[in-house]
Structure formats: C-alpha cells, structure tokens
Design a protein around this motif. Structure first.
Motif, PDB file in Angstrom:
ATOM      1  N   TYR A   5      41.871  45.498  25.426  1.00 36.54           N
ATOM      2  CA  TYR A   5      42.474  44.041  25.600  1.00 36.54           C
ATOM      3  C   TYR A   5      43.105  43.720  24.456  1.00 36.54           C
ATOM      4  O   TYR A   5      42.875  44.164  23.296  1.00 36.54           O
ATOM      5  CB  TYR A   5      41.725  42.817  25.923  1.00 36.54           C
ATOM      6  N   GLU A   6      44.342  43.174  24.755  1.00 33.40           N
ATOM      7  CA  GLU A   6      45.106  42.450  23.444  1.00 33.40           C
ATOM      8  C   GLU A   6      44.299  41.269  22.966  1.00 33.40           C
ATOM      9  O   GLU A   6      43.949  40.508  23.682  1.00 33.40           O
ATOM     10  CB  GLU A   6      46.592  42.089  24.059  1.00 33.40           C
ATOM     11  N   PRO A   7      44.494  40.832  21.667  1.00 39.61           N
ATOM     12  CA  PRO A   7      43.949  39.523  21.037  1.00 39.61           C
ATOM     13  C   PRO A   7      45.003  38.598  21.869  1.00 39.61           C
ATOM     14  O   PRO A   7      46.202  38.831  21.946  1.00 39.61           O
ATOM     15  CB  PRO A   7      44.069  39.927  19.779  1.00 39.61           C
ATOM     16  N   TRP A   8      44.216  37.341  22.014  1.00 35.27           N
ATOM     17  CA  TRP A   8      45.119  36.479  22.712  1.00 35.27           C
ATOM     18  C   TRP A   8      46.302  36.069  21.607  1.00 35.27           C
ATOM     19  O   TRP A   8      46.255  35.883  20.356  1.00 35.27           O
ATOM     20  CB  TRP A   8      44.199  35.105  22.752  1.00 35.27           C
ATOM     21  N   ASP A   9      47.415  35.766  22.200  1.00 39.65           N
ATOM     22  CA  ASP A   9      48.595  35.590  21.597  1.00 39.65           C
ATOM     23  C   ASP A   9      49.604  34.356  22.307  1.00 39.65           C
ATOM     24  O   ASP A   9      49.706  34.634  23.210  1.00 39.65           O
ATOM     25  CB  ASP A   9      49.391  36.700  21.001  1.00 39.65           C
ATOM     26  N   GLU A  10      49.603  33.233  21.806  1.00 43.52           N
ATOM     27  CA  GLU A  10      50.509  32.444  22.507  1.00 43.52           C
ATOM     28  C   GLU A  10      51.692  32.511  22.871  1.00 43.52           C
ATOM     29  O   GLU A  10      52.206  32.485  24.140  1.00 43.52           O
ATOM     30  CB  GLU A  10      50.602  31.119  21.649  1.00 43.52           C
ATOM     31  N   THR A  11      52.277  33.374  22.202  1.00 40.35           N
ATOM     32  CA  THR A  11      53.769  33.899  22.586  1.00 40.35           C
ATOM     33  C   THR A  11      53.682  35.053  23.818  1.00 40.35           C
ATOM     34  O   THR A  11      54.455  34.784  24.778  1.00 40.35           O
ATOM     35  CB  THR A  11      54.688  34.482  21.351  1.00 40.35           C
ATOM     36  N   ALA A  33      46.926  37.801  35.615  1.00 43.80           N
ATOM     37  CA  ALA A  33      47.727  38.639  34.687  1.00 43.80           C
ATOM     38  C   ALA A  33      47.267  38.396  33.220  1.00 43.80           C
ATOM     39  O   ALA A  33      47.149  39.358  32.574  1.00 43.80           O
ATOM     40  CB  ALA A  33      49.275  38.324  34.690  1.00 43.80           C
ATOM     41  N   LEU A  34      47.002  37.090  32.987  1.00 47.18           N
ATOM     42  CA  LEU A  34      46.508  36.927  31.564  1.00 47.18           C
ATOM     43  C   LEU A  34      45.123  37.620  31.353  1.00 47.18           C
ATOM     44  O   LEU A  34      44.840  38.192  30.503  1.00 47.18           O
ATOM     45  CB  LEU A  34      46.304  35.397  31.556  1.00 47.18           C
ATOM     46  N   GLN A  35      44.351  37.530  32.312  1.00 44.17           N
ATOM     47  CA  GLN A  35      42.917  38.339  32.362  1.00 44.17           C
ATOM     48  C   GLN A  35      43.177  39.488  32.079  1.00 44.17           C
ATOM     49  O   GLN A  35      42.413  40.125  31.473  1.00 44.17           O
ATOM     50  CB  GLN A  35      41.863  37.730  33.443  1.00 44.17           C
ATOM     51  N   GLU A  36      44.076  40.346  32.562  1.00 44.88           N
ATOM     52  CA  GLU A  36      44.360  41.677  32.642  1.00 44.88           C
ATOM     53  C   GLU A  36      44.562  42.134  31.229  1.00 44.88           C
ATOM     54  O   GLU A  36      44.253  43.103  30.714  1.00 44.88           O
ATOM     55  CB  GLU A  36      45.382  42.192  33.663  1.00 44.88           C
ATOM     56  N   GLY A  39      41.701  40.006  28.870  1.00 48.96           N
ATOM     57  CA  GLY A  39      40.305  40.346  29.076  1.00 48.96           C
ATOM     58  C   GLY A  39      39.789  38.967  29.623  1.00 48.96           C
ATOM     59  O   GLY A  39      38.448  38.825  29.987  1.00 48.96           O
ATOM     60  N   TYR A  40      40.326  37.777  29.528  1.00 46.13           N
ATOM     61  CA  TYR A  40      39.685  36.637  29.776  1.00 46.13           C
ATOM     62  C   TYR A  40      40.997  35.681  29.824  1.00 46.13           C
ATOM     63  O   TYR A  40      42.240  35.920  29.608  1.00 46.13           O
ATOM     64  CB  TYR A  40      38.770  35.918  28.854  1.00 46.13           C
ATOM     65  N   VAL A  41      40.634  34.310  30.382  1.00 42.83           N
ATOM     66  CA  VAL A  41      41.969  33.390  30.422  1.00 42.83           C
ATOM     67  C   VAL A  41      41.642  32.529  29.284  1.00 42.83           C
ATOM     68  O   VAL A  41      40.844  31.595  29.157  1.00 42.83           O
ATOM     69  CB  VAL A  41      41.729  32.737  31.713  1.00 42.83           C
ATOM     70  N   PRO A  42      42.562  32.542  28.129  1.00 52.27           N
ATOM     71  CA  PRO A  42      42.235  31.776  27.013  1.00 52.27           C
ATOM     72  C   PRO A  42      42.575  30.176  27.461  1.00 52.27           C
ATOM     73  O   PRO A  42      43.510  29.788  28.405  1.00 52.27           O
ATOM     74  CB  PRO A  42      43.388  32.177  26.118  1.00 52.27           C
ATOM     75  N   GLU A  43      41.561  29.206  26.896  1.00 52.66           N
ATOM     76  CA  GLU A  43      41.681  27.924  27.142  1.00 52.66           C
ATOM     77  C   GLU A  43      43.144  27.350  26.784  1.00 52.66           C
ATOM     78  O   GLU A  43      43.729  26.513  27.661  1.00 52.66           O
ATOM     79  CB  GLU A  43      40.531  27.085  26.296  1.00 52.66           C
ATOM     80  N   PRO A  44      43.693  27.682  25.977  1.00 50.21           N
ATOM     81  CA  PRO A  44      45.254  27.061  25.638  1.00 50.21           C
ATOM     82  C   PRO A  44      46.175  27.472  26.664  1.00 50.21           C
ATOM     83  O   PRO A  44      47.008  26.697  26.791  1.00 50.21           O
ATOM     84  CB  PRO A  44      45.335  27.511  24.206  1.00 50.21           C
ATOM     85  N   ALA A  45      45.927  28.538  27.434  1.00 46.92           N
ATOM     86  CA  ALA A  45      46.836  28.777  28.388  1.00 46.92           C
ATOM     87  C   ALA A  45      46.700  28.046  29.650  1.00 46.92           C
ATOM     88  O   ALA A  45      47.724  27.820  30.373  1.00 46.92           O
ATOM     89  CB  ALA A  45      46.540  30.054  28.918  1.00 46.92           C
ATOM     90  N   ILE A  46      45.784  27.334  30.017  1.00 41.19           N
ATOM     91  CA  ILE A  46      45.854  26.385  30.910  1.00 41.19           C
ATOM     92  C   ILE A  46      46.816  25.189  30.858  1.00 41.19           C
ATOM     93  O   ILE A  46      47.419  25.293  31.918  1.00 41.19           O
ATOM     94  CB  ILE A  46      44.307  25.810  30.996  1.00 41.19           C
ATOM     95  N   PRO A  47      47.123  24.581  30.079  1.00 41.65           N
ATOM     96  CA  PRO A  47      48.196  23.569  29.968  1.00 41.65           C
ATOM     97  C   PRO A  47      49.415  24.117  30.052  1.00 41.65           C
ATOM     98  O   PRO A  47      50.322  23.799  30.497  1.00 41.65           O
ATOM     99  CB  PRO A  47      47.809  22.581  28.630  1.00 41.65           C
ATOM    100  N   MET A  48      49.571  25.622  29.473  1.00 40.94           N
ATOM    101  CA  MET A  48      50.903  26.299  29.396  1.00 40.94           C
ATOM    102  C   MET A  48      51.167  26.773  31.049  1.00 40.94           C
ATOM    103  O   MET A  48      52.256  26.446  31.476  1.00 40.94           O
ATOM    104  CB  MET A  48      50.799  27.458  28.691  1.00 40.94           C
ATOM    105  N   ILE A  49      49.990  27.084  31.825  1.00 36.07           N
ATOM    106  CA  ILE A  49      50.490  27.302  33.185  1.00 36.07           C
ATOM    107  C   ILE A  49      50.773  26.018  34.070  1.00 36.07           C
ATOM    108  O   ILE A  49      51.470  25.987  34.833  1.00 36.07           O
ATOM    109  CB  ILE A  49      49.217  28.034  33.924  1.00 36.07           C
ATOM    110  N   GLU A  73      35.766  34.073  28.118  1.00 40.21           N
ATOM    111  CA  GLU A  73      35.730  34.795  26.893  1.00 40.21           C
ATOM    112  C   GLU A  73      35.775  36.208  27.482  1.00 40.21           C
ATOM    113  O   GLU A  73      35.429  36.479  28.525  1.00 40.21           O
ATOM    114  CB  GLU A  73      34.468  34.634  26.296  1.00 40.21           C
ATOM    115  N   PRO A  74      36.328  36.947  26.468  1.00 39.64           N
ATOM    116  CA  PRO A  74      36.167  38.656  26.954  1.00 39.64           C
ATOM    117  C   PRO A  74      34.941  39.104  27.413  1.00 39.64           C
ATOM    118  O   PRO A  74      33.890  38.914  26.884  1.00 39.64           O
ATOM    119  CB  PRO A  74      36.753  39.294  25.565  1.00 39.64           C
ATOM    120  N   ALA A  75      35.009  39.864  28.481  1.00 35.46           N
ATOM    121  CA  ALA A  75      33.884  40.689  28.719  1.00 35.46           C
ATOM    122  C   ALA A  75      33.542  41.803  27.954  1.00 35.46           C
ATOM    123  O   ALA A  75      34.395  42.232  27.149  1.00 35.46           O
ATOM    124  CB  ALA A  75      34.172  41.221  30.333  1.00 35.46           C
TER     125      ALA A  75
END
Length: 158
Positions: A5-11, A33-36, A39-49, A73-75
């Motif tokens: 997985y890629e490390p989480w990145d806001e951009t 798509a975010l989890q793919e 590896g997980y859905v980052p909490e900061p992505a929720i308001p972005m979505i 969190e990542p598996a």
C-alpha cells in the motif's frame, strides 16, 4: 517487509475522490478505492468524501462503519478471515478460531506485531456445504481442518 500500500497522502486522496465523485453510488466506490490504495480508509478522508459528494460527514461515516470490510488502519501483509457463521461454528469453527488465535498469538480482529498477518472474522463465505471455511488474501478454502488451518497460518507468516 515492504507494504503493498501507499502511505496516506491528502493530495493522493483528493485525486482519488475527485476521479470517482461523478460515479453513481460514489460513496462505496470511493471508500473501496481509498482502501485499495492505502490499505484502509484514512479518517481525514471522510470529510473530503462528504464535501465532494455533497453529503454530511455522518452519512459517509455511516456507510464506512456499516460495511465490516472497511478498515480504520492498515491490515497486515496477509489477511486470514475465518468464517464465524452458524454452519461453520457447528462444523468446528470455534475450535479452529481458537487454534488460529493461539498459533498467531493474537485475537480475532488484530494484526501480529510484525504486521505480517491480520486475523479477522467473516460472517458467511457461502461455503456452508463445505464448512468450516476461511479466506486467505481473497482465496476461499472450504473443508477446513486443523492441518489445513495450520498450512494457511504458515503460508500467511511467510
């Protein structure tokens, strides 16, 4: 051990969300798509979505928490899921779950300290006729025995 997985990145998250915000049923599509990617859905992505889809954060969070496959969190590098539905329990699934927990040194729902294996419950793989069953990294295994479980655990630990 390198992560797939890629490390989480806001951009990067914003790119994924923007690229899928026009799709019907976009909430689920974006969460997957975010989890793919991460590896997980980052909490900061929720308001972005929520912003991209003109939804409340609560609506997006509700979808995220409703589906048990989305992670906070990542598996681990490998994910071993043990069926915990009634047919598998009746066929010895409880003893196999306890064996897996003992072998890996973790409880269901956790990841080994080396981040190699995540052990999860799943409620029905649709293999009731060949219960008990499991899934390792998306590959389903029916007619699970102690020997077959031990082989799956060993494979996941490699």
């Amino acid at each position: 051990m390198t992560s797939r997985y890629e490390p989480w990145d806001e951009t990067r998250s914003a790119e994924i969300i923007a690229g899928l915000s026009h799709v019907e049923g976009g909430t689920l599509v974006i969460l997957h798509a975010l989890q793919e990617v991460f590896g997980y859905v980052p909490e900061p992505a929720i308001p972005m979505i929520a912003s991209a889809l003109n939804l409340s954060r609560a609506e997006v969070y509700g979808v995220f928490t409703f589906y048990h496959d989305f992670r906070h969190e990542p598996a681990g590098q490998h994910v071993l899921k043990l069926c915990r539905a009634e047919a598998c329990q009746a066929a010895g699934g409880d003893a196999l779950a306890a064996r897996a927990e003992s072998s890996l040194g973790i409880k269901l729902g956790n990841t080994t300290a080396d981040q190699r294996v995540t052990l999860e419950s799943i409620y029905c793989l649709g293999l009731c006729a060949t219960a008990p069953s499991a899934m390792l990294d998306g590959r389903v295994v029916g007619r699970l025995t102690e020997k077959r479980l031990d082989a799956l655990v060993a494979e996941a630990q490699r």
